[in-house]
Design a protein around this motif. Structure first.
Motif, PDB file in Angstrom:
ATOM      1  N   GLY A   1       0.809  -1.218   0.000  1.00  0.00           N
ATOM      2  CA  GLY A   1       0.000   0.000   0.000  1.00  0.00           C
ATOM      3  C   GLY A   1       0.827   1.245   0.000  1.00  0.00           C
ATOM      4  N   ALA A   2       2.141   1.159   0.217  1.00  0.00           N
ATOM      5  CA  ALA A   2       2.978   2.352   0.215  1.00  0.00           C
ATOM      6  C   ALA A   2       3.208   2.818  -1.200  1.00  0.00           C
ATOM      7  CB  ALA A   2       4.310   2.068   0.918  1.00  0.00           C
ATOM      8  N   SER A   3       3.527   4.084  -1.320  1.00  0.00           N
ATOM      9  CA  SER A   3       3.733   4.620  -2.654  1.00  0.00           C
ATOM     10  C   SER A   3       4.669   5.804  -2.561  1.00  0.00           C
ATOM     11  CB  SER A   3       2.408   5.051  -3.282  1.00  0.00           C
ATOM     12  OG  SER A   3       2.641   5.689  -4.512  1.00  0.00           O
ATOM     13  N   THR A   4       5.498   5.917  -3.536  1.00  0.00           N
ATOM     14  CA  THR A   4       6.390   7.070  -3.602  1.00  0.00           C
ATOM     15  C   THR A   4       5.852   8.143  -4.538  1.00  0.00           C
ATOM     16  OG1 THR A   4       7.647   6.033  -5.367  1.00  0.00           O
ATOM     17  CG2 THR A   4       8.381   5.612  -3.106  1.00  0.00           C
ATOM     18  N   GLN A   5       4.803   7.827  -5.233  1.00  0.00           N
ATOM     19  CA  GLN A   5       4.261   8.796  -6.195  1.00  0.00           C
ATOM     20  C   GLN A   5       2.773   8.537  -6.365  1.00  0.00           C
ATOM     21  OE1 GLN A   5       6.074   8.635  -9.997  1.00  0.00           O
ATOM     22  NE2 GLN A   5       4.835  10.268 -10.887  1.00  0.00           N
ATOM     23  N   ASP A   6       1.984   9.599  -6.392  1.00  0.00           N
ATOM     24  CA  ASP A   6       0.551   9.426  -6.611  1.00  0.00           C
ATOM     25  C   ASP A   6       0.286   9.192  -8.081  1.00  0.00           C
ATOM     26  OD1 ASP A   6      -0.161   9.722  -4.008  1.00  0.00           O
ATOM     27  OD2 ASP A   6      -0.296  11.925  -4.154  1.00  0.00           O
ATOM     28  N   PRO A   7      -0.534   8.217  -8.380  1.00  0.00           N
ATOM     29  CA  PRO A   7      -0.856   7.975  -9.787  1.00  0.00           C
ATOM     30  C   PRO A   7      -1.725   9.094 -10.337  1.00  0.00           C
ATOM     31  CG  PRO A   7      -2.212   6.595  -8.389  1.00  0.00           C
ATOM     32  CD  PRO A   7      -1.220   7.269  -7.491  1.00  0.00           C
ATOM     33  N   PRO A   8      -1.617   9.350 -11.614  1.00  0.00           N
ATOM     34  CA  PRO A   8      -2.460  10.375 -12.222  1.00  0.00           C
ATOM     35  C   PRO A   8      -3.927   9.988 -12.085  1.00  0.00           C
ATOM     36  CG  PRO A   8      -0.729   9.662 -13.727  1.00  0.00           C
ATOM     37  CD  PRO A   8      -0.714   8.728 -12.563  1.00  0.00           C
ATOM     38  N   GLY A   9      -4.777  11.002 -11.923  1.00  0.00           N
ATOM     39  CA  GLY A   9      -6.207  10.753 -11.866  1.00  0.00           C
ATOM     40  C   GLY A   9      -6.716  10.431 -10.488  1.00  0.00           C
ATOM     41  N   ILE A  10      -5.814  10.258  -9.451  1.00  0.00           N
ATOM     42  CA  ILE A  10      -6.262   9.979  -8.089  1.00  0.00           C
ATOM     43  C   ILE A  10      -6.490  11.305  -7.375  1.00  0.00           C
ATOM     44  CG2 ILE A  10      -5.657   8.943  -5.890  1.00  0.00           C
ATOM     45  CD1 ILE A  10      -6.274   6.966  -8.077  1.00  0.00           C
ATOM     46  N   LEU A  11      -7.715  11.557  -6.958  1.00  0.00           N
ATOM     47  CA  LEU A  11      -8.066  12.814  -6.300  1.00  0.00           C
ATOM     48  C   LEU A  11      -7.774  12.717  -4.805  1.00  0.00           C
ATOM     49  CD1 LEU A  11     -11.433  13.587  -8.084  1.00  0.00           C
ATOM     50  CD2 LEU A  11      -9.154  14.437  -8.646  1.00  0.00           C
ATOM     51  N   ARG A  12      -7.301  13.812  -4.226  1.00  0.00           N
ATOM     52  CA  ARG A  12      -7.023  13.858  -2.792  1.00  0.00           C
ATOM     53  C   ARG A  12      -7.837  14.984  -2.161  1.00  0.00           C
ATOM     54  NH1 ARG A  12      -2.766  11.667  -0.183  1.00  0.00           N
ATOM     55  NH2 ARG A  12      -1.329  10.349  -1.367  1.00  0.00           N
ATOM     56  N   GLU A  13      -8.371  14.727  -1.009  1.00  0.00           N
ATOM     57  CA  GLU A  13      -8.981  15.764  -0.200  1.00  0.00           C
ATOM     58  C   GLU A  13      -8.174  15.891   1.091  1.00  0.00           C
ATOM     59  OE1 GLU A  13     -13.055  15.044   0.443  1.00  0.00           O
ATOM     60  OE2 GLU A  13     -13.557  14.907  -1.686  1.00  0.00           O
ATOM     61  N   GLU A  14      -8.270  17.048   1.719  1.00  0.00           N
ATOM     62  CA  GLU A  14      -7.472  17.298   2.919  1.00  0.00           C
ATOM     63  C   GLU A  14      -7.840  16.280   4.013  1.00  0.00           C
ATOM     64  OE1 GLU A  14      -7.678  21.252   4.244  1.00  0.00           O
ATOM     65  OE2 GLU A  14      -6.296  20.952   5.924  1.00  0.00           O
ATOM     66  N   GLY A  15      -6.841  15.573   4.491  1.00  0.00           N
ATOM     67  CA  GLY A  15      -7.057  14.616   5.565  1.00  0.00           C
ATOM     68  C   GLY A  15      -7.562  13.276   5.097  1.00  0.00           C
ATOM     69  N   VAL A  16      -7.733  13.107   3.785  1.00  0.00           N
ATOM     70  CA  VAL A  16      -8.266  11.856   3.258  1.00  0.00           C
ATOM     71  C   VAL A  16      -7.287  11.328   2.235  1.00  0.00           C
ATOM     72  CG1 VAL A  16     -10.143  10.731   2.031  1.00  0.00           C
ATOM     73  CG2 VAL A  16     -10.626  12.588   3.660  1.00  0.00           C
ATOM     74  N   THR A  17      -6.921  10.080   2.362  1.00  0.00           N
ATOM     75  CA  THR A  17      -6.044   9.444   1.398  1.00  0.00           C
ATOM     76  C   THR A  17      -6.850   8.447   0.590  1.00  0.00           C
ATOM     77  OG1 THR A  17      -4.153   9.676   2.873  1.00  0.00           O
ATOM     78  CG2 THR A  17      -3.964   8.088   1.066  1.00  0.00           C
ATOM     79  N   ALA A  18      -6.948   8.678  -0.721  1.00  0.00           N
ATOM     80  CA  ALA A  18      -7.711   7.783  -1.581  1.00  0.00           C
ATOM     81  C   ALA A  18      -6.922   6.517  -1.819  1.00  0.00           C
ATOM     82  CB  ALA A  18      -8.020   8.475  -2.915  1.00  0.00           C
ATOM     83  N   PRO A  19      -7.589   5.396  -1.985  1.00  0.00           N
ATOM     84  CA  PRO A  19      -6.872   4.150  -2.269  1.00  0.00           C
ATOM     85  C   PRO A  19      -6.145   4.247  -3.596  1.00  0.00           C
ATOM     86  CG  PRO A  19      -9.226   3.888  -2.611  1.00  0.00           C
ATOM     87  CD  PRO A  19      -9.038   5.217  -1.956  1.00  0.00           C
ATOM     88  N   ARG A  20      -4.945   3.691  -3.599  1.00  0.00           N
ATOM     89  CA  ARG A  20      -4.129   3.758  -4.810  1.00  0.00           C
ATOM     90  C   ARG A  20      -4.372   2.495  -5.623  1.00  0.00           C
ATOM     91  NH1 ARG A  20      -2.060   6.237  -0.650  1.00  0.00           N
ATOM     92  NH2 ARG A  20      -0.817   8.134  -0.897  1.00  0.00           N
ATOM     93  N   LYS A  21      -5.014   2.697  -6.756  1.00  0.00           N
ATOM     94  CA  LYS A  21      -5.299   1.549  -7.612  1.00  0.00           C
ATOM     95  C   LYS A  21      -5.453   2.022  -9.045  1.00  0.00           C
ATOM     96  CE  LYS A  21     -10.277   1.828  -6.722  1.00  0.00           C
ATOM     97  NZ  LYS A  21     -11.475   1.086  -6.268  1.00  0.00           N
ATOM     98  N   TRP A  22      -5.397   1.087  -9.955  1.00  0.00           N
ATOM     99  CA  TRP A  22      -5.561   1.388 -11.370  1.00  0.00           C
ATOM    100  C   TRP A  22      -7.043   1.554 -11.693  1.00  0.00           C
ATOM    101  CZ3 TRP A  22      -1.678   2.418 -14.719  1.00  0.00           C
ATOM    102  CH2 TRP A  22      -0.382   2.125 -14.279  1.00  0.00           C
ATOM    103  N   ASN A  23      -7.281   2.167 -12.826  1.00  0.00           N
ATOM    104  CA  ASN A  23      -8.654   2.362 -13.305  1.00  0.00           C
ATOM    105  C   ASN A  23      -9.315   1.002 -13.469  1.00  0.00           C
ATOM    106  OD1 ASN A  23     -11.019   3.000 -14.574  1.00  0.00           O
ATOM    107  ND2 ASN A  23     -10.084   4.464 -16.000  1.00  0.00           N
ATOM    108  N   THR A  24     -10.419   0.806 -12.746  1.00  0.00           N
ATOM    109  CA  THR A  24     -11.082  -0.493 -12.800  1.00  0.00           C
ATOM    110  C   THR A  24     -11.782  -0.736 -14.128  1.00  0.00           C
ATOM    111  OG1 THR A  24     -13.045   0.509 -11.786  1.00  0.00           O
ATOM    112  CG2 THR A  24     -11.442  -0.555 -10.317  1.00  0.00           C
ATOM    113  N   ASP A  25     -11.874   0.310 -14.986  1.00  0.00           N
ATOM    114  CA  ASP A  25     -12.494   0.107 -16.290  1.00  0.00           C
ATOM    115  C   ASP A  25     -11.618  -0.735 -17.205  1.00  0.00           C
ATOM    116  OD1 ASP A  25     -14.621   1.593 -15.489  1.00  0.00           O
ATOM    117  OD2 ASP A  25     -13.901   3.478 -16.380  1.00  0.00           O
ATOM    118  N   ILE A  26     -10.325  -0.798 -16.925  1.00  0.00           N
ATOM    119  CA  ILE A  26      -9.404  -1.576 -17.766  1.00  0.00           C
ATOM    120  C   ILE A  26      -9.468  -3.038 -17.345  1.00  0.00           C
ATOM    121  CG2 ILE A  26      -7.009  -1.891 -18.469  1.00  0.00           C
ATOM    122  CD1 ILE A  26      -6.529   1.042 -17.891  1.00  0.00           C
ATOM    123  N   PRO A  27      -9.797  -3.923 -18.248  1.00  0.00           N
ATOM    124  CA  PRO A  27      -9.877  -5.348 -17.881  1.00  0.00           C
ATOM    125  C   PRO A  27      -8.493  -5.903 -17.539  1.00  0.00           C
ATOM    126  CG  PRO A  27     -10.077  -5.063 -20.259  1.00  0.00           C
ATOM    127  CD  PRO A  27     -10.108  -3.684 -19.673  1.00  0.00           C
TER     128      PRO A  27
END
Length: 529
Positions: A11-37
């Motif tokens: 779950g650690a990451s050195t870089q946020d992937p493009p397209g992942i939105l962040r809000e203050e105090g909230v960390t979004a899960p880091r994952k690939w676009n689920t639309d891609i099979p």
């Protein structure tokens, strides 16, 4: 890590992937676009060499437009490595002998960018390679793209929605591009792809034998802008190319016509040339202001039910007009001879064929028995076993009944013809004992106004040539006119002697005629102007 890898298993990451939105105090899960099979491992990088250039694409990029040639190749590689217990990193490079410049655009497409063809040449390259690599999403995108075509050595990009108006589709372009796309998923229609080493060569679509300037004006019209038609030659050029490209709706807008409101008759009228009439626009509207005809005898009563009252032929331009107007038909080309003694019009050449077609269609609209199916009427005219003639239709004889009413304007031999002249001439003939007024047997013509009839007796005129020879000729200038151009309303009415109990009558609106050869010669022009 490489190839767009942003998240580790912990779950650690050195870089946020493009397209992942962040809000203050909230960390979004880091994952690939689920639309891609998950066809290939998204985090893996797969080498593809196209021509002389090496491309490295992630499994996510390849899976974004799959199944494809690439996904199937690397799936087989991974499966073989798993079965053989080999290192999963030992993946062979896929080599394809194609254009690397075109593949740069395809790799951008796989990475999520929208790739738009730049011109016709670029389009066919993208199309050929998208088909060859079996990229279904790119093929579907190209199927919806603008049409790229060269007209008269000029490149055009045509949005497909320009052809969405009624009557303008299918057309030359949509049918021509069907060579590329029979369906969005078709792979080189008609070509067996088994054993295909490379796609066939495809030339960019072009029409070198048409005018680029005229086509640019057609596109201007299709976009909804008005266009000034300079002259009739300009109109003819526009119409010629509209017919060539199968743009029927635009053609109907460009044909010569006039739509006006006749305050005297309290009706809208459309004036149209006989050449431009199409069968789908014809209708017959009853006229309740006209009293019903006298009762017909049982012997003359047809087996069908005729209209209860007389009516007028109306017309609406197909794909353009949302209502029908009373038709004023213009017949030109000097194809009409008006016989004054019987008040009948005789037609010649193409005019005879076209008026026969028109009468066949009118008869069909009235549910009268006709000699041909409706779809063939405006193409052949009359029965296929009979020559095209009004007499071979259910609503007319060979010579069509016509009417010159008080409101008809006649230009005869270049000057206005008045009914008083005919009355004076009739009085002179009556006084000299030559009165022989003809009746046309039209007493029951449902209230139509009949003109004064000229004498049936033909006067013989002595003529002498320069050599002193003399003879007698029939003075036909008193018996018939050659109508150079005529405008007529078409009235449908019950006929006492009609073949089907119904006939179509030409009611004169405006006529430009000559009474003899001298009248025609008087209006001739010299070639030098």
């Amino acid at each position: 890590m490489q190839g767009g890898i942003f998240a580790r298993d912990d779950g650690a990451s050195t870089q946020d992937p493009p397209g992942i939105l962040r809000e203050e105090g909230v960390t979004a899960p880091r994952k690939w676009n689920t639309d891609i099979p998950h066809i290939l491992p998204h985090e893996r990088v797969f080498p593809i060499q196209i021509g002389s250039e090496l491309f490295r694409l992630s499994g996510a990029s390849i899976s974004s437009d799959a199944p494809s040639y690439f996904s199937q190749f690397f799936q087989c590689q991974l499966k073989q490595a798993e079965e053989n217990g080999d290192d999963s990193n030992s993946i062979r490079t896929l080599y394809i002998d194609r254009d690397p410049v075109t593949f740069k655009d395809i790799s951008l497409h796989l990475q999520g960018y929208h790739v738009m063809p730049r011109d016709g040449s670029h389009f066919v390259k993208l199309f050929a390679d998208a088909q060859f690599y079996s990229l279904p999403r790119l093929i579907s995108q190209l199927y919806e793209e603008s049409i790229f075509i060269s007209i008269g050595q000029r490149d055009f990009q045509i949005p497909r929605e320009l052809f969405s108006d009624p009557g303008n589709s299918p057309n030359y372009f949509s049918l021509g591009f069907a060579v590329f796309f029979s369906t969005p998923t078709a792979v080189f229609p008609g070509l067996n792809r088994e054993g295909l080493l490379r796609p066939p060569s495809i030339m960019p679509p072009s029409v070198p034998n048409r005018s680029a300037d005229i086509f640019a004006e057609i596109l201007h019209l299709l976009r909804g802008y008005p266009l000034h038609i300079k002259n009739e030659d300009h109109r003819a050029e526009l119409l010629r190319d509209c017919r060539y490209f199968h743009l029927k709706g635009l053609e109907q807008k460009l044909i010569r016509h006039s739509i006006t409101f006749n305050l005297t008759r309290n009706r809208h009228e459309i004036t149209l040339r006989l050449d431009d009439v199409r069968q789908s626009g014809i209708s017959v509207v009853s006229d309740p202001s006209t009293p019903p005809p006298p009762e017909m005898s049982t012997a003359s009563t047809p087996s069908f039910s005729p209209p209860p009252v007389s009516g007028w032929v109306n017309y609406a331009r197909p794909f353009v007009d949302d209502r029908a107007y009373e038709l004023v038909l213009e017949i030109g080309d000097e194809c009409t001879r008006l016989h004054l003694s019987s008040m009948r019009c005789e037609f010649f050449g193409d005019g005879k064929t076209r008026i026969s077609r028109l009468f066949e269609v009118i008869a069909t609209k009235l549910n009268l028995p006709t000699s041909q199916p409706l779809g063939l009427l405006m193409k052949k005219g009359g029965a296929s076993s009979q020559p095209a003639s009004p007499g071979n239709t259910p609503i007319s004889e060979d010579w069509v009944r016509c009417v010159l009413g008080e409101e008809s304007f006649v230009l005869l031999d270049g000057r206005e013809w008045r009914r008083e002249e005919r009355e004076r001439e009739r009085d002179r003939e009556s006084f000299s004992g030559n009165r022989s007024v003809a009746t046309s047997g039209d007493e029951g013509d449902s209230g139509l106004l009949h003109p004064l009839q000229p004498s049936r007796k033909r006067r013989r005129t002595e003529i002498s040539s320069a050599g002193g020879m003399s003879g007698s000729v029939v003075g036909e200038e008193r018996e018939s006119w050659v109508v150079k151009t005529g405008q007529w309303r078409l009235r449908v009415q019950h006929a006492r002697n009609g073949k089907g109990g119904i006939e179509c009558v030409l009611v004169a609106v405006k006529i430009d005629a000559v009474s003899a050869e001298i009248g025609r010669n008087m209006q001739r022009g010299f070639l030098a102007g």
